[in-house]
Design a protein around this motif. Structure first.
Motif, mmCIF file in Angstrom:
data_model
loop_
_atom_site.group_PDB
_atom_site.id
_atom_site.type_symbol
_atom_site.label_atom_id
_atom_site.label_comp_id
_atom_site.label_asym_id
_atom_site.label_seq_id
_atom_site.Cartn_x
_atom_site.Cartn_y
_atom_site.Cartn_z
ATOM 1 N N TRP A 66 0.835 -1.212 0.000
ATOM 2 C CA TRP A 66 0.000 0.000 0.000
ATOM 3 C C TRP A 66 0.859 1.246 0.000
ATOM 4 O O TRP A 66 1.945 1.276 0.580
ATOM 5 C CB TRP A 66 -0.853 0.058 1.253
ATOM 6 C CG TRP A 66 -2.089 -0.756 1.249
ATOM 7 C CD1 TRP A 66 -2.559 -1.575 0.262
ATOM 8 C CD2 TRP A 66 -3.035 -0.841 2.321
ATOM 9 N NE1 TRP A 66 -3.728 -2.164 0.649
ATOM 10 C CE2 TRP A 66 -4.042 -1.736 1.906
ATOM 11 C CE3 TRP A 66 -3.128 -0.262 3.571
ATOM 12 C CZ2 TRP A 66 -5.133 -2.050 2.711
ATOM 13 C CZ3 TRP A 66 -4.203 -0.569 4.379
ATOM 14 C CH2 TRP A 66 -5.201 -1.449 3.948
ATOM 15 N N ALA A 70 -3.509 4.108 1.051
ATOM 16 C CA ALA A 70 -4.025 2.737 1.099
ATOM 17 C C ALA A 70 -4.428 2.239 -0.282
ATOM 18 O O ALA A 70 -5.329 1.425 -0.422
ATOM 19 C CB ALA A 70 -5.182 2.603 2.094
ATOM 20 N N ASN A 72 -3.304 0.150 -3.681
ATOM 21 C CA ASN A 72 -2.403 -0.941 -4.015
ATOM 22 C C ASN A 72 -1.245 -0.460 -4.875
ATOM 23 O O ASN A 72 -1.450 0.300 -5.830
ATOM 24 C CB ASN A 72 -3.155 -2.046 -4.756
ATOM 25 C CG ASN A 72 -4.111 -2.796 -3.865
ATOM 26 O OD1 ASN A 72 -4.007 -2.760 -2.647
ATOM 27 N ND2 ASN A 72 -5.045 -3.502 -4.471
#
Length: 123
Positions: A66, A70, A72
């Motif tokens: 992350w 947050a 990916n």
């Protein structure tokens, strides 16, 4: 060694009072469920998790995979690879990840002063 997004996980006595306090400091809801006694708040790039009844101590937290929002990351160091590197440097782990698995997993270690560090991979 890239550990991922950083946050501090705080042990709180009354999550509703704590949320109210941190909102006065400009933090806003990011994730979690206050009815389940955990919530993540954000102010700029600063992320804090508030946990009532989940953790024993305030904990430094890193999330491989992350970024600070947050989101990916396309590439990241898996927690199992981080674990191997730490063990190769003779860092004592209080909780090890299962190296036979993939996906979500975590490790726990402590700094020289006993402060817990959680490296928690969610994917």
């Amino acid at each position: 060694m890239e550990l991922g997004a950083f946050s501090i996980s705080l042990k709180v006595k009354d999550i509703k009072k704590s949320v109210e306090f941190y909102e006065k400091l400009g933090f806003t809801y990011k994730a979690g469920n206050i009815d389940q006694n955990w919530i993540v708040l954000k102010n700029g790039n600063t992320v804090i998790g508030l946990f009532q009844g989940f953790i024993e101590e305030n904990t430094l937290t890193f999330n491989p995979g992350w970024d600070q929002q947050a989101q990916n990351l396309p590439e990241f160091n898996d927690v199992r690879e981080i674990q191997k590197k730490l063990k190769a440097k003779d860092v004592k782990l209080d909780r090890e990840a299962d190296e036979k698995t993939s996906g979500p997993e975590y490790i726990i270690l402590k700094d020289p002063d006993g402060n817990p560090i959680l490296i928690d991979q969610h994917r």
